[in-house]
Design a protein around this motif. Structure first.
Motif, PDB file in Angstrom:
ATOM      1  N   SER A  72       0.522  -0.817   0.127  1.00 38.69           N
ATOM      2  CA  SER A  72      -0.048   0.227   0.207  1.00 38.69           C
ATOM      3  C   SER A  72       1.004   1.216  -0.030  1.00 38.69           C
ATOM      4  CB  SER A  72      -0.839  -0.281   0.949  1.00 38.69           C
ATOM      5  OG  SER A  72      -0.287  -0.592   2.599  1.00 38.69           O
ATOM      6  N   GLU A  73       0.766   1.948  -0.215  1.00 36.25           N
ATOM      7  CA  GLU A  73       0.870   3.324  -1.164  1.00 36.25           C
ATOM      8  C   GLU A  73       0.925   4.828   0.292  1.00 36.25           C
ATOM      9  OE1 GLU A  73       0.072   4.729  -4.868  1.00 36.25           O
ATOM     10  OE2 GLU A  73       0.055   2.991  -5.051  1.00 36.25           O
ATOM     11  N   LEU A  74       2.026   5.471   0.258  1.00 34.39           N
ATOM     12  CA  LEU A  74       2.300   6.250   1.396  1.00 34.39           C
ATOM     13  C   LEU A  74       1.934   7.768   0.793  1.00 34.39           C
ATOM     14  CD1 LEU A  74       2.917   7.096   4.148  1.00 34.39           C
ATOM     15  CD2 LEU A  74       5.584   7.681   3.627  1.00 34.39           C
ATOM     16  N   SER A  75       1.073   8.655   1.271  1.00 34.04           N
ATOM     17  CA  SER A  75       0.779  10.141   0.190  1.00 34.04           C
ATOM     18  C   SER A  75       2.176  11.509   1.255  1.00 34.04           C
ATOM     19  CB  SER A  75      -0.313  10.624   0.950  1.00 34.04           C
ATOM     20  OG  SER A  75       0.220  11.528   1.726  1.00 34.04           O
ATOM     21  N   ILE A  76       3.562  11.871   0.269  1.00 31.51           N
ATOM     22  CA  ILE A  76       4.231  12.634   1.568  1.00 31.51           C
ATOM     23  C   ILE A  76       3.873  14.031   0.306  1.00 31.51           C
ATOM     24  CG2 ILE A  76       6.588  12.998   1.313  1.00 31.51           C
ATOM     25  CD1 ILE A  76       6.995  10.419   1.004  1.00 31.51           C
ATOM     26  N   SER A  77       4.402  15.161   1.375  1.00 32.00           N
ATOM     27  CA  SER A  77       4.016  16.470   0.613  1.00 32.00           C
ATOM     28  C   SER A  77       5.116  16.561  -0.115  1.00 32.00           C
ATOM     29  CB  SER A  77       3.633  17.273   2.180  1.00 32.00           C
ATOM     30  OG  SER A  77       4.503  18.688   1.453  1.00 32.00           O
ATOM     31  N   PRO A  78       5.553  17.219  -1.337  1.00 26.85           N
ATOM     32  CA  PRO A  78       6.943  17.515  -1.860  1.00 26.85           C
ATOM     33  C   PRO A  78       7.235  19.139  -1.601  1.00 26.85           C
ATOM     34  CG  PRO A  78       5.132  16.999  -3.748  1.00 26.85           C
ATOM     35  CD  PRO A  78       4.330  16.690  -2.325  1.00 26.85           C
ATOM     36  N   ARG A  79       6.486  20.070  -0.790  1.00 33.62           N
ATOM     37  CA  ARG A  79       6.984  20.890  -0.517  1.00 33.62           C
ATOM     38  C   ARG A  79       7.662  20.815   1.035  1.00 33.62           C
ATOM     39  NH1 ARG A  79       1.694  24.850   1.080  1.00 33.62           N
ATOM     40  NH2 ARG A  79       1.991  23.587   3.239  1.00 33.62           N
ATOM     41  N   HIS A  80       7.282  20.074   1.960  1.00 26.94           N
ATOM     42  CA  HIS A  80       8.101  19.198   2.690  1.00 26.94           C
ATOM     43  C   HIS A  80       9.548  18.515   2.352  1.00 26.94           C
ATOM     44  CE1 HIS A  80       8.528  18.417   6.954  1.00 26.94           C
ATOM     45  NE2 HIS A  80       9.019  17.104   6.572  1.00 26.94           N
ATOM     46  N   LEU A  81       9.403  18.377   1.044  1.00 30.29           N
ATOM     47  CA  LEU A  81      10.795  17.203   0.959  1.00 30.29           C
ATOM     48  C   LEU A  81      11.819  18.442   0.076  1.00 30.29           C
ATOM     49  CD1 LEU A  81       9.890  14.112  -0.917  1.00 30.29           C
ATOM     50  CD2 LEU A  81      10.347  14.500   1.358  1.00 30.29           C
ATOM     51  N   LEU A  82      11.144  19.427  -0.065  1.00 28.91           N
ATOM     52  CA  LEU A  82      11.971  20.981  -1.108  1.00 28.91           C
ATOM     53  C   LEU A  82      13.535  21.142   0.029  1.00 28.91           C
ATOM     54  CD1 LEU A  82       9.484  23.046  -3.091  1.00 28.91           C
ATOM     55  CD2 LEU A  82      10.978  21.055  -3.703  1.00 28.91           C
ATOM     56  N   LEU A  83      13.168  20.983   1.249  1.00 29.04           N
ATOM     57  CA  LEU A  83      14.216  21.937   2.174  1.00 29.04           C
ATOM     58  C   LEU A  83      15.161  20.506   1.981  1.00 29.04           C
ATOM     59  CD1 LEU A  83      12.146  24.245   2.363  1.00 29.04           C
ATOM     60  CD2 LEU A  83      14.105  24.483   4.635  1.00 29.04           C
ATOM     61  N   GLY A  84      15.189  19.859   0.994  1.00 28.10           N
ATOM     62  CA  GLY A  84      16.570  19.540   1.233  1.00 28.10           C
ATOM     63  C   GLY A  84      16.366  18.006   2.122  1.00 28.10           C
ATOM     64  N   ARG A  85      14.943  17.393   2.152  1.00 30.91           N
ATOM     65  CA  ARG A  85      15.088  16.527   2.858  1.00 30.91           C
ATOM     66  C   ARG A  85      14.697  15.142   2.363  1.00 30.91           C
ATOM     67  NH1 ARG A  85      11.349  19.815   5.724  1.00 30.91           N
ATOM     68  NH2 ARG A  85      11.693  20.362   7.587  1.00 30.91           N
ATOM     69  N   LYS A  86      15.409  13.835   2.561  1.00 28.83           N
ATOM     70  CA  LYS A  86      15.578  13.031   1.925  1.00 28.83           C
ATOM     71  C   LYS A  86      14.773  11.659   2.503  1.00 28.83           C
ATOM     72  CE  LYS A  86      20.256  13.850   0.252  1.00 28.83           C
ATOM     73  NZ  LYS A  86      21.642  13.499   0.763  1.00 28.83           N
ATOM     74  N   VAL A  87      13.835  11.547   1.996  1.00 31.54           N
ATOM     75  CA  VAL A  87      13.029   9.435   2.682  1.00 31.54           C
ATOM     76  C   VAL A  87      14.250   8.686   1.067  1.00 31.54           C
ATOM     77  CG1 VAL A  87      10.933   8.720   2.509  1.00 31.54           C
ATOM     78  CG2 VAL A  87      11.329  10.888   2.788  1.00 31.54           C
ATOM     79  N   ARG A  88      14.080   7.585   2.724  1.00 31.48           N
ATOM     80  CA  ARG A  88      15.098   6.308   1.072  1.00 31.48           C
ATOM     81  C   ARG A  88      14.615   5.036   2.062  1.00 31.48           C
ATOM     82  NH1 ARG A  88      19.349   4.587  -0.993  1.00 31.48           N
ATOM     83  NH2 ARG A  88      20.956   3.582   0.400  1.00 31.48           N
ATOM     84  N   GLY A  89      14.336   3.684   1.242  1.00 32.47           N
ATOM     85  CA  GLY A  89      14.222   2.736   2.420  1.00 32.47           C
ATOM     86  C   GLY A  89      15.442   1.958   2.449  1.00 32.47           C
ATOM     87  N   ILE A  90      15.349   1.190   3.541  1.00 32.18           N
ATOM     88  CA  ILE A  90      17.237   0.130   4.352  1.00 32.18           C
ATOM     89  C   ILE A  90      16.533  -1.065   4.674  1.00 32.18           C
ATOM     90  CG2 ILE A  90      18.755   1.025   5.240  1.00 32.18           C
ATOM     91  CD1 ILE A  90      18.101   3.376   6.183  1.00 32.18           C
ATOM     92  N   ILE A  91      17.121  -1.810   3.128  1.00 32.38           N
ATOM     93  CA  ILE A  91      17.041  -2.969   3.530  1.00 32.38           C
ATOM     94  C   ILE A  91      18.698  -3.276   4.484  1.00 32.38           C
ATOM     95  CG2 ILE A  91      17.895  -4.107   1.740  1.00 32.38           C
ATOM     96  CD1 ILE A  91      14.785  -5.354   2.116  1.00 32.38           C
ATOM     97  N   GLU A  92      17.787  -4.542   5.492  1.00 34.43           N
ATOM     98  CA  GLU A  92      18.920  -5.414   5.959  1.00 34.43           C
ATOM     99  C   GLU A  92      20.139  -4.510   5.899  1.00 34.43           C
ATOM    100  OE1 GLU A  92      19.312  -8.622   7.172  1.00 34.43           O
ATOM    101  OE2 GLU A  92      17.642  -9.497   5.699  1.00 34.43           O
ATOM    102  N   GLY A  93      19.490  -3.470   6.953  1.00 32.66           N
ATOM    103  CA  GLY A  93      20.818  -2.342   7.068  1.00 32.66           C
ATOM    104  C   GLY A  93      22.120  -1.783   6.132  1.00 32.66           C
ATOM    105  N   ASN A  94      21.358  -2.602   4.861  1.00 29.80           N
ATOM    106  CA  ASN A  94      22.168  -1.542   4.186  1.00 29.80           C
ATOM    107  C   ASN A  94      23.851  -2.864   4.203  1.00 29.80           C
ATOM    108  OD1 ASN A  94      24.201  -1.095   1.947  1.00 29.80           O
ATOM    109  ND2 ASN A  94      24.045   1.067   1.959  1.00 29.80           N
TER     110      ASN A  94
END
Ligand code: CXF
Ligand code: ZN
Length: 365
Positions: A291-313
């Protein structure tokens, strides 16, 4: 040879303990006598109705044991070596070539496909019918397991082997998110959403990284108490007012890093909303149904990043022995998370971990 294994034949989370025939180790394979194995939420998901794996199947993917035999061409380990079993990876794709095997291009079939690359299976029931093994290239809920050269990690013999299985998945997932992927810098702030096995491992790792402020969030008070003992500076009991507001009451600008370990969409969104400008959010699990998640692109504009991390990379051959060394030095006390169960108490271990009674069950063989 004959082994005893917990076989899941339906979607009830209730295994039958059966004597199976195991043939192996084949070329590139490693036969491991299991000493103990951790139990991860992914095992319960794979046992239940939402499973991505075929049945009947032997699950388990946090094995620790002693190498009994090696197949043709195996040089990394030898009989008698102590090993932690971890996720599989192909060794040939770009992620593997660049030492990021957790992002192997073949990660999903290698973890959930439950067969060798030639389609064969090494387990048979007493009546000769096929049983699927090879879950995460190990199927560790058994007295013996077949791994591959790439997913067995040799560990020092003076470490308590029966404790080490969770390093192969849950513990490296939380600790690696902090140390390998987000690479939390000294003095920076971090919020950890959910402090079960993944989140508490992240707390310990954040302390090791020298994080200036670690905020732990959970619905279970007992886990928050443990988070404090393991290094969290602040704790928030979930369920009351919006979490980002509670975090900003502690740190008005927000946090430099946020880690979600819950896979609950509202909590994942709260993790993103808690970020300071240039903050980074890591998701270490996800809703099982896509299932999907809604994110505010405006919130991300200030250099924020979202990332998936599996098995602690994690690059397991490097990271797992490192975690063992830190444990032995008293700097990474992940034994505080563990409660031991007998092999035949697997169903109870599932139940205790899903209800939050036990942080990390480990089955002794
Ligand atoms: C999991 C991590 C979350 C997605 C499915 C696989 N890995 C191990 O438990
Ligand atoms: Zn797992």
């Amino acid at each position: 040879m004959q082994i005893t294994a917990a076989v899941f034949r339906d979607a009830t989370l209730k295994p039958s303990f059966e004597t199976l025939d195991l043939t192996g180790p084949g070329p590139g394979e490693v036969l491991v006598r299991m000493v103990a194995t951790g139990v991860c939420h992914t095992d319960a998901k794979a046992a239940g109705p939402e499973s991505m794996s075929p049945r009947p199947v032997v699950l388990g993917h946090e094995g620790a044991g002693v190498v009994e035999a090696v197949g043709q061409g195996v040089t990394k380990v030898a009989p008698g070596d102590h090993v932690v079993m971890t996720f599989g990876s192909c060794g040939r794709c770009r992620s593997c070539e660049e030492a990021e095997p957790a992002y192997c291009h073949h990660a999903l079939p290698l973890s959930f496909g439950c067969k060798r690359s030639d389609g064969s299976s090494y387990l048979r029931a007493a009546d000769g019918s096929q049983v699927f093994g090879d879950f995460f290239q190990q199927s560790s809920f058994a007295t013996h397991s077949v791994g591959r050269e790439r997913n067995v990690v040799k560990v020092r013999k003076d470490a308590p082997l029966e404790l080490l299985g969770p390093l192969g998945c849950g513990v490296q997932t939380g600790a690696g998110a902090v140390l390998n992927d987000l690479r939390v810098k000294p003095g920076r702030t971090l919020a950890i959403f959910g402090v079960g096995a993944l989140g508490l491992s992240a707390v310990m790792a954040a302390r090791l990284a020298g994080a200036g402020r670690i905020i732990a969030i959970d619905r279970h008070k007992g886990r928050l108490d443990l988070a404090r003992e393991l290094g969290a500076h602040d704790v928030i009991l979930g369920g009351a007012e919006p979490l980002p507001a509670q975090i900003k009451a502690i740190l008005p600008i927000g946090v430099d890093y946020a880690i979600d370990t819950t896979g609950v969409l509202t909590v994942m969104r709260a993790a993103i909303d808690s970020l300071a400008p240039r903050g980074e959010c890591g998701f270490v699990t996800s809703p099982w149904d896509g299932s999907e998640l809604s994110i505010s692109p405006r919130h991300l504009l200030l250099g924020r990043k979202v990332r998936g991390i599996i098995e602690g990379n994690s690059n397991p051959d490097v990271f797992i022995p490192q975690l063992v060394d830190w444990f032995m030095d008293g700097r990474f006390p992940f034994d505080r998370l563990v409660k031991f169960y007998a092999f035949n108490e697997l169903e109870k271990a599932f139940y205790d971990s899903e209800t939050g009674l036990t942080v990390k069950p480990v089955l002794r063989m």
